[in-house]
Design a protein around this motif. Structure first.
Motif, PDB file in Angstrom:
ATOM      1  N   LYS A 125      35.470  -5.340   7.816  1.00  0.00           N
ATOM      2  CA  LYS A 125      35.576  -6.339   8.644  1.00  0.00           C
ATOM      3  C   LYS A 125      35.473  -6.220  10.112  1.00  0.00           C
ATOM      4  O   LYS A 125      35.487  -4.952  10.532  1.00  0.00           O
ATOM      5  CB  LYS A 125      37.054  -6.909   8.320  1.00  0.00           C
ATOM      6  CG  LYS A 125      37.267  -7.322   6.732  1.00  0.00           C
ATOM      7  CD  LYS A 125      38.794  -7.630   6.614  1.00  0.00           C
ATOM      8  CE  LYS A 125      39.138  -7.819   5.314  1.00  0.00           C
ATOM      9  NZ  LYS A 125      40.500  -7.791   4.811  1.00  0.00           N
ATOM     10  N   PRO A 126      35.118  -6.936  10.833  1.00  0.00           N
ATOM     11  CA  PRO A 126      35.166  -6.948  12.350  1.00  0.00           C
ATOM     12  C   PRO A 126      36.397  -6.029  12.888  1.00  0.00           C
ATOM     13  O   PRO A 126      35.774  -5.056  13.724  1.00  0.00           O
ATOM     14  CB  PRO A 126      34.977  -8.280  12.989  1.00  0.00           C
ATOM     15  CG  PRO A 126      34.269  -8.975  11.763  1.00  0.00           C
ATOM     16  CD  PRO A 126      35.147  -8.584  10.659  1.00  0.00           C
ATOM     17  N   GLU A 127      37.419  -6.382  12.441  1.00  0.00           N
ATOM     18  CA  GLU A 127      38.437  -5.731  13.183  1.00  0.00           C
ATOM     19  C   GLU A 127      38.638  -4.114  12.735  1.00  0.00           C
ATOM     20  O   GLU A 127      38.970  -3.328  13.404  1.00  0.00           O
ATOM     21  CB  GLU A 127      39.867  -6.433  12.934  1.00  0.00           C
ATOM     22  CG  GLU A 127      40.340  -6.577  11.586  1.00  0.00           C
ATOM     23  CD  GLU A 127      39.837  -7.844  10.691  1.00  0.00           C
ATOM     24  OE1 GLU A 127      39.911  -8.156   9.527  1.00  0.00           O
ATOM     25  OE2 GLU A 127      38.902  -8.635  11.286  1.00  0.00           O
ATOM     26  N   GLU A 128      38.173  -3.825  11.530  1.00  0.00           N
ATOM     27  CA  GLU A 128      37.952  -2.681  10.883  1.00  0.00           C
ATOM     28  C   GLU A 128      36.913  -1.961  11.651  1.00  0.00           C
ATOM     29  O   GLU A 128      37.118  -0.783  11.985  1.00  0.00           O
ATOM     30  CB  GLU A 128      37.763  -2.537   9.208  1.00  0.00           C
ATOM     31  CG  GLU A 128      38.932  -3.054   8.552  1.00  0.00           C
ATOM     32  CD  GLU A 128      38.592  -3.276   7.160  1.00  0.00           C
ATOM     33  OE1 GLU A 128      39.401  -3.097   6.233  1.00  0.00           O
ATOM     34  OE2 GLU A 128      37.318  -3.765   6.942  1.00  0.00           O
ATOM     35  N   GLU A 130      36.207  -2.142  14.691  1.00  0.00           N
ATOM     36  CA  GLU A 130      36.640  -1.994  15.957  1.00  0.00           C
ATOM     37  C   GLU A 130      37.585  -0.625  15.755  1.00  0.00           C
ATOM     38  O   GLU A 130      37.622   0.236  16.835  1.00  0.00           O
ATOM     39  CB  GLU A 130      37.521  -2.959  16.649  1.00  0.00           C
ATOM     40  CG  GLU A 130      36.636  -4.176  17.024  1.00  0.00           C
ATOM     41  CD  GLU A 130      37.523  -5.304  17.643  1.00  0.00           C
ATOM     42  OE1 GLU A 130      38.396  -5.205  18.089  1.00  0.00           O
ATOM     43  OE2 GLU A 130      36.962  -6.502  17.437  1.00  0.00           O
ATOM     44  N   ILE A 131      38.398  -0.633  14.764  1.00  0.00           N
ATOM     45  CA  ILE A 131      39.268   0.517  14.435  1.00  0.00           C
ATOM     46  C   ILE A 131      38.332   1.798  14.364  1.00  0.00           C
ATOM     47  O   ILE A 131      38.910   2.750  15.122  1.00  0.00           O
ATOM     48  CB  ILE A 131      39.960   0.442  13.557  1.00  0.00           C
ATOM     49  CG1 ILE A 131      41.044  -0.712  13.644  1.00  0.00           C
ATOM     50  CG2 ILE A 131      40.816   1.679  12.963  1.00  0.00           C
ATOM     51  CD1 ILE A 131      41.980  -1.362  12.388  1.00  0.00           C
ATOM     52  N   LYS A 134      37.069   2.694  18.014  1.00  0.00           N
ATOM     53  CA  LYS A 134      38.040   3.108  18.878  1.00  0.00           C
ATOM     54  C   LYS A 134      38.305   4.520  18.325  1.00  0.00           C
ATOM     55  O   LYS A 134      38.582   5.511  19.357  1.00  0.00           O
ATOM     56  CB  LYS A 134      39.227   2.309  18.624  1.00  0.00           C
ATOM     57  CG  LYS A 134      40.365   2.776  19.701  1.00  0.00           C
ATOM     58  CD  LYS A 134      39.950   2.811  20.955  1.00  0.00           C
ATOM     59  CE  LYS A 134      41.415   3.107  21.976  1.00  0.00           C
ATOM     60  NZ  LYS A 134      40.789   3.149  23.205  1.00  0.00           N
TER      61      LYS A 134
END
Length: 167
Positions: A125-128, A130-131, A134
């Protein structure tokens, strides 16, 4: 902490092998073995270059590099010439016909690497994603800080590649 280090090392090794397998597959589609592609890339960067220097850059034996150069010369990819400074040595360079093709191959190598990473990231997923980014930024920052502390200016990728992978 040791378990975490083991996990990161093993994960990094796995990702590294995944990327190398993708590159190897693409290189073979172009009609080269991976060691041949390494030779062509190094010649392109350092031409003209002696076989001795080529072997040193690639961390391969002189005879292995010499055999690869011979095969690539027969394919019309490389040209050999006597070194004007040392008549016993041979200099290697890309053939004139192959210079343009190498530009395409160089561009494709980064494309293949990026594509393989994008394909893997697309499973997240997009938020994963990003993780993951980071996490890599943080780890890279710590590695760079540690490298500076150890006095390591530059890291040569061929210092860490397992040559057995390419056989």
């Amino acid at each position: 902490m040791l378990q975490r280090a083991d996990f990161i090392r093993e994960s990094n090794d796995y990702i590294h092998r995944y990327i190398l397998k993708n590159i190897k597959k693409r290189v073979e589609e172009l009609g080269f073995t991976f060691p041949q592609a390494l030779v062509v890339g190094t010649v392109n960067t350092h031409q003209p270059i002696s076989i001795k220097e080529l072997a040193k850059h690639l961390k391969m034996t002189h005879s292995t590099v010499s055999d690869i150069v011979e095969r690539l010369t027969k394919k019309g990819v490389l040209m050999k010439a006597v070194d004007p400074k040392d008549r016993r040595a041979v200099q290697v360079r890309l053939s004139e016909e192959f210079v343009e093709e190498v530009k395409d191959i160089d561009a494709n190598a980064n494309e293949v690497i990026n594509k393989s990473i994008v394909e893997a990231l697309s499973k997240l997923k997009p938020e994963e994603q990003e993780i993951v980014e980071k996490g890599f930024q943080l780890l890279l920052s710590a590695v760079k800080a540690n490298s500076e502390g150890l006095g390591i200016e530059e890291i040569d990728p061929l210092d860490v590649i397992n040559q057995d992978f390419f056989k």
